[in-house]
Write an enzyme that holds these catalytic residues in place. Structure first.
Site, PDB file in Angstrom:
ATOM      1  N   CYS A   2     -37.420 -60.145  30.876  1.00 18.41           N
ATOM      2  CA  CYS A   2     -38.825 -59.871  30.586  1.00 18.41           C
ATOM      3  C   CYS A   2     -38.998 -58.608  29.744  1.00 18.41           C
ATOM      4  O   CYS A   2     -38.136 -57.739  29.733  1.00 18.41           O
ATOM      5  CB  CYS A   2     -39.578 -59.681  31.892  1.00 18.41           C
ATOM      6  SG  CYS A   2     -39.269 -60.961  33.092  1.00 18.41           S
ATOM      7  N   ARG A  27     -35.345 -60.435  23.498  1.00 12.61           N
ATOM      8  CA  ARG A  27     -34.846 -60.302  24.861  1.00 12.61           C
ATOM      9  C   ARG A  27     -34.755 -61.663  25.569  1.00 12.61           C
ATOM     10  O   ARG A  27     -34.123 -61.791  26.594  1.00 12.61           O
ATOM     11  CB  ARG A  27     -35.775 -59.394  25.673  1.00 12.61           C
ATOM     12  CG  ARG A  27     -35.697 -57.937  25.278  1.00 12.61           C
ATOM     13  CD  ARG A  27     -36.698 -57.130  26.053  1.00 12.61           C
ATOM     14  NE  ARG A  27     -36.459 -57.184  27.484  1.00 12.61           N
ATOM     15  CZ  ARG A  27     -35.795 -56.285  28.175  1.00 12.61           C
ATOM     16  NH1 ARG A  27     -35.315 -55.239  27.574  1.00 12.61           N
ATOM     17  NH2 ARG A  27     -35.629 -56.416  29.474  1.00 12.61           N
ATOM     18  N   TRP A  74     -39.383 -64.045  31.536  1.00 14.85           N
ATOM     19  CA  TRP A  74     -38.195 -64.900  31.612  1.00 14.85           C
ATOM     20  C   TRP A  74     -38.161 -65.367  33.056  1.00 14.85           C
ATOM     21  O   TRP A  74     -37.929 -64.564  33.969  1.00 14.85           O
ATOM     22  CB  TRP A  74     -36.972 -64.052  31.246  1.00 14.85           C
ATOM     23  CG  TRP A  74     -35.700 -64.790  31.068  1.00 14.85           C
ATOM     24  CD1 TRP A  74     -35.332 -65.544  29.984  1.00 14.85           C
ATOM     25  CD2 TRP A  74     -34.581 -64.814  31.966  1.00 14.85           C
ATOM     26  NE1 TRP A  74     -34.061 -66.029  30.171  1.00 14.85           N
ATOM     27  CE2 TRP A  74     -33.569 -65.601  31.369  1.00 14.85           C
ATOM     28  CE3 TRP A  74     -34.316 -64.236  33.206  1.00 14.85           C
ATOM     29  CZ2 TRP A  74     -32.346 -65.831  31.982  1.00 14.85           C
ATOM     30  CZ3 TRP A  74     -33.100 -64.463  33.807  1.00 14.85           C
ATOM     31  CH2 TRP A  74     -32.130 -65.260  33.198  1.00 14.85           C
ATOM     32  N   ASN A 100     -41.427 -56.307  35.269  1.00 18.69           N
ATOM     33  CA  ASN A 100     -40.036 -56.707  34.997  1.00 18.69           C
ATOM     34  C   ASN A 100     -39.251 -56.443  36.264  1.00 18.69           C
ATOM     35  O   ASN A 100     -39.428 -55.397  36.891  1.00 18.69           O
ATOM     36  CB  ASN A 100     -39.417 -55.841  33.891  1.00 18.69           C
ATOM     37  CG  ASN A 100     -39.914 -56.224  32.519  1.00 18.69           C
ATOM     38  OD1 ASN A 100     -40.718 -57.123  32.377  1.00 18.69           O
ATOM     39  ND2 ASN A 100     -39.425 -55.519  31.512  1.00 18.69           N
ATOM     40  N   GLY A 101     -38.339 -57.338  36.613  1.00 22.88           N
ATOM     41  CA  GLY A 101     -37.513 -57.117  37.806  1.00 22.88           C
ATOM     42  C   GLY A 101     -37.745 -58.216  38.821  1.00 22.88           C
ATOM     43  O   GLY A 101     -38.338 -59.259  38.518  1.00 22.88           O
ATOM     44  N   GLU A 473     -13.185 -62.522  24.325  1.00 28.36           N
ATOM     45  CA  GLU A 473     -14.417 -62.176  23.606  1.00 28.36           C
ATOM     46  C   GLU A 473     -14.768 -63.265  22.583  1.00 28.36           C
ATOM     47  O   GLU A 473     -15.931 -63.631  22.423  1.00 28.36           O
ATOM     48  CB  GLU A 473     -14.267 -60.799  22.944  1.00 28.36           C
ATOM     49  CG  GLU A 473     -15.403 -60.365  22.043  1.00 28.36           C
ATOM     50  CD  GLU A 473     -16.785 -60.352  22.708  1.00 28.36           C
ATOM     51  OE1 GLU A 473     -16.881 -60.502  23.932  1.00 28.36           O
ATOM     52  OE2 GLU A 473     -17.771 -60.218  21.968  1.00 28.36           O
ATOM     53  N   LYS A 477     -18.276 -65.319  22.712  1.00 22.70           N
ATOM     54  CA  LYS A 477     -19.199 -65.344  21.568  1.00 22.70           C
ATOM     55  C   LYS A 477     -19.530 -66.781  21.187  1.00 22.70           C
ATOM     56  O   LYS A 477     -20.677 -67.131  20.980  1.00 22.70           O
ATOM     57  CB  LYS A 477     -18.511 -64.619  20.408  1.00 22.70           C
ATOM     58  CG  LYS A 477     -19.361 -63.822  19.498  1.00 22.70           C
ATOM     59  CD  LYS A 477     -19.776 -62.448  19.960  1.00 22.70           C
ATOM     60  CE  LYS A 477     -20.419 -62.362  21.280  1.00 22.70           C
ATOM     61  NZ  LYS A 477     -20.419 -61.064  21.881  1.00 22.70           N
ATOM     62  N   GLU A 480     -21.724 -68.570  23.925  1.00 25.34           N
ATOM     63  CA  GLU A 480     -23.100 -68.104  24.133  1.00 25.34           C
ATOM     64  C   GLU A 480     -24.047 -68.456  22.990  1.00 25.34           C
ATOM     65  O   GLU A 480     -25.219 -68.697  23.222  1.00 25.34           O
ATOM     66  CB  GLU A 480     -23.166 -66.610  24.480  1.00 25.34           C
ATOM     67  CG  GLU A 480     -22.946 -65.649  23.349  1.00 25.34           C
ATOM     68  CD  GLU A 480     -23.173 -64.198  23.760  1.00 25.34           C
ATOM     69  OE1 GLU A 480     -24.083 -63.917  24.546  1.00 25.34           O
ATOM     70  OE2 GLU A 480     -22.424 -63.334  23.266  1.00 25.34           O
ATOM     71  N   HIS A 496       0.189 -73.818  33.070  1.00 27.29           N
ATOM     72  CA  HIS A 496       0.085 -73.868  34.531  1.00 27.29           C
ATOM     73  C   HIS A 496      -1.163 -74.621  34.982  1.00 27.29           C
ATOM     74  O   HIS A 496      -1.580 -74.474  36.121  1.00 27.29           O
ATOM     75  CB  HIS A 496       0.112 -72.442  35.110  1.00 27.29           C
ATOM     76  CG  HIS A 496       1.423 -71.766  34.840  1.00 27.29           C
ATOM     77  ND1 HIS A 496       2.581 -72.089  35.495  1.00 27.29           N
ATOM     78  CD2 HIS A 496       1.764 -70.826  33.925  1.00 27.29           C
ATOM     79  CE1 HIS A 496       3.587 -71.360  35.013  1.00 27.29           C
ATOM     80  NE2 HIS A 496       3.106 -70.589  34.059  1.00 27.29           N
ATOM     81  N   LYS A 596     -31.096 -60.200  26.381  1.00 30.06           N
ATOM     82  CA  LYS A 596     -30.355 -59.115  25.739  1.00 30.06           C
ATOM     83  C   LYS A 596     -29.909 -58.080  26.738  1.00 30.06           C
ATOM     84  O   LYS A 596     -28.812 -57.560  26.666  1.00 30.06           O
ATOM     85  CB  LYS A 596     -31.211 -58.473  24.643  1.00 30.06           C
ATOM     86  CG  LYS A 596     -30.503 -57.360  23.868  1.00 30.06           C
ATOM     87  CD  LYS A 596     -29.284 -57.872  23.150  1.00 30.06           C
ATOM     88  CE  LYS A 596     -28.508 -56.777  22.441  1.00 30.06           C
ATOM     89  NZ  LYS A 596     -27.160 -57.261  22.043  1.00 30.06           N
TER      90      LYS A 596
END
Ligand code: M6R
Length: 601
Positions: A2, A27, A74, A100-101, A473, A477, A480, A496, A596
């Site tokens: 948010c 965000r 969000w 927010n939260g 990484e 990338k 996502e 394995h 974000k």
């Protein structure tokens, strides 16, 4: 996650709020809304969907007033619907607030308030706060908010306006960031700097449990017991243009292209005529890293650097794991928290835990004035400039670079690294931006590869040692931003279990920066090829000839000191993720389900 924006001043605020919300779009969100003090009444416009829909609503039925708050939500509690969008109001509609939260005890509070006669219209945890503050309000909003804080469990950044106090905008935070922007005769509020940067670069960062009261002519900050505080403002050095796309199709592309300058800027900040400056005070016997996501992957490369260059024990830990694992006090050990945003809840909590165990703590962040920056005595900054795309690129590269400098400094101090070798690495770092430019120019073959492979079901990235950290990484990338399923594997571990997933044509990328491990990794690549994989090797030019004997395709980067190759090799990997996302028509800068800055646990 948010976003919050707020304004009080002499200007009409609807456009200011909408513009701020647009700047927070990166965000990630699924609904949005604004509340404005219009005459004597608080009026709200909100809806599910994009800011453009909210704009349409506000244009058809505009709000006029000089104080207001806005929010991008969000969804966590309740679907992204019009009713669940913020702002939320109390029963009488006197108060409007954005949050927010997450309020963890919202169920219990809701039951209590319902018994008092409150009628809830949304499924959110936030609506509880509006009713709670209303029930505690006896003509003094500061007091009501302070009392409400005593009931709320969880994390919050709140902005509140109230009809009975039309000249004050209230805000408070606990575990979720809030910044107050100070203008001339007007004040701004935001969860993130870019939202209000076009208006002012002088910012106050609120600490946990501080309440700020914004009026046109200034701000007052109170602590939890009501004592006045005098926080020092920060001046933000970057301007609003740095947080805009500047002609690029996406922020991610722009930010990847900015990496040579970001590396140069970070190098200049830590070096001078005298060479490398001291990075952290003193020397440590062990240094661990705590971080999440891409920052954690940077930490893994940092741990490799510390072992190689300073000969000390070092490991990277996922912050959300570290905060709940059993730790053993090590007073001679240091812990460095890495975070682009400096606001990641798990990283902040892990840092607190390390500190409570008596470890020396420091931070590495891209965001001056962030909660992380303010919670440690020593901060190493990365000079990447604002990173807007959800996918971290330039922040990662400068984190890795700064960790290299940190390892060099520790090695110099404990005698593991000679002055000559240190000077040599610094010289090569100075030439790195030019080589990075060269790699970033070669996008066409990567673009073609993505066009031809956009329908793959699965991809693998493999490597050994530091190359495994790079593979992790590269895979993060790609998944996502393009949503293409992929796995990162330690090359020797594949047989394995995971090798069972290889089918005819499955792409396998081998990352090779270490000459001494080249044959081992190529042999693992050969194993996948024997099972039908289509293999790609990413390596420096010196290894190209050998790689071509094994891999179907070879992508090279210019030769460089092996310690610097991680910084070069990651560029084609980032470009691969970007072009794959474009080929698949993804929302590159705002991938689905992601935010974000992750300010909740
Ligand atoms: O702001 P932080 O560096 O603490 O963020 C940590 C992760 O959330 C972040 O790196 C995330 O994994 C990115 N989306 C990766 O591109």
């Amino acid at each position: 996650m948010c976003g919050i924006v707020g304004y009080i001043g002499n200007r009409e605020c609807q456009e200011i709020l909408l513009d701020g919300l647009r700047r927070l779009e990166y965000r990630g969100y699924d609904s949005a809304g604004i509340a404005v003090m219009q005459g004597e009444r608080v009026q709200v416009r909100k809806c599910a969907g994009r800011i453009a829909q909210l704009e349409g609503l506000a244009r058809r039925n505009p709000l006029s007033g000089k104080m207001g708050i806005g929010h991008t939500r969000w969804a966590t509690h309740g679907e992204p619907t019009d009713l669940n969008a913020h702002p939320h109001q109390d029963v009488k509609g006197n108060i409007a607030l954005v949050h927010n939260g997450i309020i963890e005890n919202h169920g219990m509070l809701r039951n209590y308030l319902e018994k008092q006669g409150c009628r809830f219209v949304s499924q959110t945890d936030t609506e509880v706060i509006a009713h709670l503050i209303h029930s505690l309000y006896k003509g003094d909003m500061l007091q009501a908010i302070r009392e409400a804080m005593g009931f709320l469990e969880g994390s919050y950044a709140l902005a509140v306006i109230c009809e009975s106090e039309p000249d004050s905008l209230y805000c408070v935070r606990l575990g979720s960031p809030l910044v107050v922007g100070m203008g001339a005769g007007e004040m701004f509020l935001a969860s993130d700097i870019p939202a209000i940067l076009p208006h002012t670069r002088d910012m106050l960062f609120l600490e946990d449990k501080e309440i700020a009261v914004l009026r046109r002519d200034g701000v007052r900050v109170y602590d939890a017991v009501g004592a006045i505080r005098h926080p020092s403002p920060y001046h933000i050095s970057w301007d609003a243009a740095a947080a805009e796309k500047g002609g690029y199709a996406h922020f991610m592309l722009k930010e990847m292209m900015e990496q040579p300058q970001a590396v140069q800027g970070t190098l200049s900040a830590y070096t001078g005529k005298e060479g490398l400056r001291e990075m952290l005070p003193g020397k440590v016997e062990r240094l661990d890293f705590i971080a999440c996501g891409t920052a954690y992957h940077a930490g893994r490369v940092g741990a490799y650097y510390l072992r190689q260059l300073a000969g000390i024990e070092s490991a990277a830990h996922i912050a959300s794991e570290y905060r709940y694992c059993r730790l053993f006090p090590q007073t001679d050990a240091g812990v460095l928290a890495i975070s682009q945003s400096g606001e990641t809840a798990d990283t902040l909590a892990a840092l607190q835990k390390a500190r409570a165990m008596g470890m020396q703590t420091a931070a590495l962040t891209n965001t001056v004035g962030s909660t992380l920056d303010r919670s440690v005595k020593t901060t190493l900054l990365t000079y990447a400039g604002p990173e807007i795309a959800v996918a971290s690129t330039k922040a990662y590269i400068t984190q890795v670079e700064t960790l290299l400098l940190l390892a060099m400094d520790q090695g110099r101090k404990n005698g593991a690294l000679s002055g000559e070798r240190l000077g040599d690495i610094l010289n090569q770092l100075g030439r790195l931006p030019e080589k990075m430019e060269e790699v970033l120019k070669k996008q066409t073959p990567i673009q073609h590869y993505c066009d031809g492979h956009m329908n793959e079901k699965l991809m693998f990235f493999i490597g050994r040692g530091v190359d495994y950290a790079l593979a992790m990484e590269a895979a993060l990338k790609l998944k996502e931003v393009s949503y293409l399923p992929c796995e990162a594997y330690a090359a020797g571990e594949l047989k394995h279990g995971a090798i069972a997933l290889i089918e005819q044509g499955t792409p396998v990328f081998a990352i090779c920066t270490q000459e001494e491990l080249l044959e081992k990794t190529l042999s693992n690549l050969r194993e996948t090829k024997a099972r039908g994989a289509e293999t790609v090797c990413i390596c420096p030019e010196t290894m190209e000839k050998r790689a071509r004997q094994e891999a179907d395709l070879v992508w090279t980067v210019p030769d460089s000191d092996p310690l610097l190759l991680p910084l070069l090799i990651m560029l084609p990997m980032q470009l691969l993720a970007y072009h794959m996302a474009v080929a698949k028509g993804r929302d590159v800068d705002k991938p689905r389900n992601l935010a974000k800055s992750v300010t909740v646990e």
